[in-house]
Motif scaffolding. Structure first.
Motif, PDB file in Angstrom:
ATOM      1  N   ALA A 130     -29.966 -22.471 -30.804  1.00  0.00           N
ATOM      2  CA  ALA A 130     -28.775 -21.623 -30.865  1.00  0.00           C
ATOM      3  C   ALA A 130     -27.865 -21.966 -32.045  1.00  0.00           C
ATOM      4  CB  ALA A 130     -27.993 -21.751 -29.565  1.00  0.00           C
ATOM      5  N   ASP A 131     -27.136 -20.946 -32.514  1.00  0.00           N
ATOM      6  CA  ASP A 131     -26.115 -21.173 -33.549  1.00  0.00           C
ATOM      7  C   ASP A 131     -24.880 -21.818 -32.940  1.00  0.00           C
ATOM      8  OD1 ASP A 131     -27.431 -19.854 -35.821  1.00  0.00           O
ATOM      9  OD2 ASP A 131     -27.220 -18.032 -34.617  1.00  0.00           O
ATOM     10  N   ILE A 132     -24.539 -21.381 -31.727  1.00  0.00           N
ATOM     11  CA  ILE A 132     -23.357 -21.903 -31.037  1.00  0.00           C
ATOM     12  C   ILE A 132     -23.719 -22.124 -29.569  1.00  0.00           C
ATOM     13  CG2 ILE A 132     -20.890 -21.546 -30.553  1.00  0.00           C
ATOM     14  CD1 ILE A 132     -20.924 -19.252 -32.641  1.00  0.00           C
ATOM     15  N   THR A 133     -23.351 -23.292 -29.036  1.00  0.00           N
ATOM     16  CA  THR A 133     -23.490 -23.531 -27.592  1.00  0.00           C
ATOM     17  C   THR A 133     -22.099 -23.795 -27.023  1.00  0.00           C
ATOM     18  OG1 THR A 133     -23.835 -25.913 -27.916  1.00  0.00           O
ATOM     19  CG2 THR A 133     -25.803 -24.538 -27.787  1.00  0.00           C
ATOM     20  N   GLY A 134     -21.932 -23.511 -25.736  1.00  0.00           N
ATOM     21  CA  GLY A 134     -20.621 -23.755 -25.146  1.00  0.00           C
ATOM     22  C   GLY A 134     -20.416 -23.067 -23.814  1.00  0.00           C
ATOM     23  N   ASP A 135     -19.150 -23.028 -23.373  1.00  0.00           N
ATOM     24  CA  ASP A 135     -18.740 -22.319 -22.156  1.00  0.00           C
ATOM     25  C   ASP A 135     -18.792 -20.819 -22.401  1.00  0.00           C
ATOM     26  OD1 ASP A 135     -18.234 -24.583 -20.698  1.00  0.00           O
ATOM     27  OD2 ASP A 135     -16.095 -24.643 -21.119  1.00  0.00           O
TER      28      ASP A 135
ATOM     29  N   VAL B 242     -15.459 -32.544  -4.674  1.00  0.00           N
ATOM     30  CA  VAL B 242     -14.400 -32.725  -5.685  1.00  0.00           C
ATOM     31  C   VAL B 242     -13.533 -33.946  -5.341  1.00  0.00           C
ATOM     32  CG1 VAL B 242     -12.277 -31.689  -6.633  1.00  0.00           C
ATOM     33  CG2 VAL B 242     -14.360 -30.313  -6.430  1.00  0.00           C
ATOM     34  N   ALA B 243     -13.300 -34.166  -4.040  1.00  0.00           N
ATOM     35  CA  ALA B 243     -12.470 -35.290  -3.587  1.00  0.00           C
ATOM     36  C   ALA B 243     -13.086 -36.649  -3.949  1.00  0.00           C
ATOM     37  CB  ALA B 243     -12.262 -35.205  -2.082  1.00  0.00           C
ATOM     38  N   LEU B 244     -14.389 -36.680  -4.190  1.00  0.00           N
ATOM     39  CA  LEU B 244     -15.081 -37.931  -4.520  1.00  0.00           C
ATOM     40  C   LEU B 244     -15.119 -38.209  -6.017  1.00  0.00           C
ATOM     41  CD1 LEU B 244     -18.190 -37.477  -2.167  1.00  0.00           C
ATOM     42  CD2 LEU B 244     -16.243 -39.017  -1.788  1.00  0.00           C
ATOM     43  N   ALA B 245     -14.674 -37.245  -6.817  1.00  0.00           N
ATOM     44  CA  ALA B 245     -14.844 -37.326  -8.267  1.00  0.00           C
ATOM     45  C   ALA B 245     -13.839 -38.253  -8.942  1.00  0.00           C
ATOM     46  CB  ALA B 245     -14.742 -35.935  -8.875  1.00  0.00           C
ATOM     47  N   ASP B 246     -14.320 -38.923  -9.994  1.00  0.00           N
ATOM     48  CA  ASP B 246     -13.433 -39.691 -10.871  1.00  0.00           C
ATOM     49  C   ASP B 246     -12.752 -38.757 -11.862  1.00  0.00           C
ATOM     50  OD1 ASP B 246     -14.072 -42.569 -10.134  1.00  0.00           O
ATOM     51  OD2 ASP B 246     -16.076 -41.766 -10.506  1.00  0.00           O
ATOM     52  N   HIS B 247     -13.411 -37.647 -12.143  1.00  0.00           N
ATOM     53  CA  HIS B 247     -12.837 -36.667 -13.076  1.00  0.00           C
ATOM     54  C   HIS B 247     -13.431 -35.297 -12.751  1.00  0.00           C
ATOM     55  CE1 HIS B 247     -10.771 -35.354 -16.670  1.00  0.00           C
ATOM     56  NE2 HIS B 247     -11.883 -34.851 -17.172  1.00  0.00           N
ATOM     57  N   VAL B 248     -12.582 -34.268 -12.766  1.00  0.00           N
ATOM     58  CA  VAL B 248     -13.011 -32.893 -12.486  1.00  0.00           C
ATOM     59  C   VAL B 248     -12.674 -32.047 -13.711  1.00  0.00           C
ATOM     60  CG1 VAL B 248     -12.811 -30.926 -10.905  1.00  0.00           C
ATOM     61  CG2 VAL B 248     -12.446 -33.246 -10.051  1.00  0.00           C
ATOM     62  N   CYS B 249     -13.670 -31.331 -14.242  1.00  0.00           N
ATOM     63  CA  CYS B 249     -13.404 -30.554 -15.452  1.00  0.00           C
ATOM     64  C   CYS B 249     -14.497 -29.520 -15.696  1.00  0.00           C
ATOM     65  CB  CYS B 249     -13.285 -31.471 -16.673  1.00  0.00           C
ATOM     66  SG  CYS B 249     -14.778 -32.453 -16.981  1.00  0.00           S
ATOM     67  N   SER B 250     -14.256 -28.677 -16.695  1.00  0.00           N
ATOM     68  CA  SER B 250     -15.232 -27.664 -17.113  1.00  0.00           C
ATOM     69  C   SER B 250     -16.386 -28.349 -17.843  1.00  0.00           C
ATOM     70  CB  SER B 250     -14.554 -26.674 -18.065  1.00  0.00           C
ATOM     71  OG  SER B 250     -14.180 -27.354 -19.263  1.00  0.00           O
ATOM     72  N   THR B 251     -17.406 -27.582 -18.190  1.00  0.00           N
ATOM     73  CA  THR B 251     -18.547 -28.179 -18.903  1.00  0.00           C
ATOM     74  C   THR B 251     -18.118 -28.721 -20.269  1.00  0.00           C
ATOM     75  OG1 THR B 251     -19.183 -25.944 -19.602  1.00  0.00           O
ATOM     76  CG2 THR B 251     -20.381 -26.881 -17.759  1.00  0.00           C
ATOM     77  N   SER B 252     -17.313 -27.972 -21.008  1.00  0.00           N
ATOM     78  CA  SER B 252     -16.876 -28.466 -22.318  1.00  0.00           C
ATOM     79  C   SER B 252     -16.013 -29.715 -22.148  1.00  0.00           C
ATOM     80  CB  SER B 252     -16.123 -27.388 -23.100  1.00  0.00           C
ATOM     81  OG  SER B 252     -15.047 -26.886 -22.349  1.00  0.00           O
ATOM     82  N   GLY B 253     -15.253 -29.756 -21.046  1.00  0.00           N
ATOM     83  CA  GLY B 253     -14.456 -30.938 -20.736  1.00  0.00           C
ATOM     84  C   GLY B 253     -15.329 -32.160 -20.479  1.00  0.00           C
TER      85      GLY B 253
END
Length: 304
Positions: free
Chosen positions: A35-40, A205-216
């Motif tokens: 791909a030329d660009i990957t992302g959300d 989600v309550a068990l997570a050290d960090h919650v974020c989007s894929t790019s995050g």
């Protein structure tokens, strides 16, 4: 046909057609690689709109190609697999949302970008998983209707004083991740950080050290001093995480975290799409204009 020949033919046709090839973070490794660009999903459409390309080849699912068409009405948008859909996006229709709006008159609709153009067109403002909290809290209203993902909605509600009316939609792939899966891996790898997408169940989600989007996730893992991560989102993200962090270990939180729709698109499909200039995704103007308004309202919110 050999894989190398297919890749060469794709690159040749992309040049001939003045086309840009986009791949979502959950695509097969070999599709992301070329791909030329990957992302959300939305970021891809925004980047494609800024290019001088005449053609956008979107390796993703249907609603993503619609977003590209909304933002780039003068470009031809190709979706190599027209049967690549999104079960969560399919859980809400424009008519059903209008009916819900009628039960909550005057309450603004915040719609996750993982939705059809028709649903965006009857919404007040859109959001992504990365900016959902900011979008909701930017509204002056005391109540919001949040569509279609109840899990993302509950994640946002914990960070807002507003009253929420949730649409009962969810991502089947993220929903398959269970707290027990996470607990087992955390016990096996006590030094690992657990990172998950807000589309996961609130108990996960309550068990997570960090919650974020894929790019995050890419950014967080790159900057974190930790050496091992348990990843709670679709398996496709591992390709780039491992590529960008060869000295770190990434463990998929569950083998069930594979989206069949995201895995439909092959290199052969991309080549066939460029050869035939089909299938085309084109959002009609009467839907595109109000849908773009909802996206523009989101984009207009000042960044930190």
């Amino acid at each position: 046909m050999h894989a190398n020949d297919i890749r060469q033919d794709i690159r040749k046709l992309l040049k001939e057609r003045n086309a840009v090839l986009l791949a979502h973070n959950y695509m097969r490794d070999e599709v992301q690689e070329i791909a030329d660009i990957t992302g959300d999903s939305l970021a891809l459409s925004q980047e494609a709109a800024r290019t001088g390309a005449d053609v956008i080849v979107f390796c993703g699912v249907h609603f993503m190609a619609e977003s590209a068409s909304i933002l780039s009405p003068d470009k031809t948008v190709l979706l190599p697999r027209m049967d690549a859909g999104c079960p969560m996006a399919d859980m809400v229709t424009a008519d059903a949302l209008l009916e819900m709006k009628s039960r909550h008159p005057g309450v603004p609709v915040v719609t996750y970008v993982n939705s059809s153009a028709a649903v965006k067109a009857v919404s007040d403002i859109c959001c992504t998983s990365a900016n959902a909290v900011k979008v909701v809290n930017s509204l002056p209203d005391p109540e919001v209707i949040f569509v279609p993902d109840r899990n993302l909605g509950q994640f946002v509600a914990k960070q807002s004083d507003k009253t929420f009316h949730f649409w009962d939609g969810f991502c089947p792939t993220h929903e398959r991740l269970k707290p027990a899966d996470v607990q087992r891996l955390k016990e096996a790898h006590p030094d690992a950080l657990f990172i998950c997408h807000p589309e996961c169940n609130p108990l996960v989600v309550a068990l997570a050290d960090h919650v974020c989007s894929t790019s995050g996730m890419y950014e967080y893992c790159r900057k974190s001093p930790a050496r091992r991560f348990i990843i709670g989102t679709e398996a496709g993200i591992l390709y780039r995480l491992r590529l960008e962090n060869p000295d770190k270990e990434f463990i998929l939180a569950s083998p069930a975290l594979i989206c069949p729709n995201m895995k439909l698109t092959s290199l052969e499909d991309v080549l066939a799409s460029l050869q035939t200039m089909s299938p085309v995704v084109k959002v009609p103007e009467e839907i595109r204009v109000p849908a773009k308004r909802a996206l523009d309202r989101m984009i207009a919110i000042p960044r930190d």
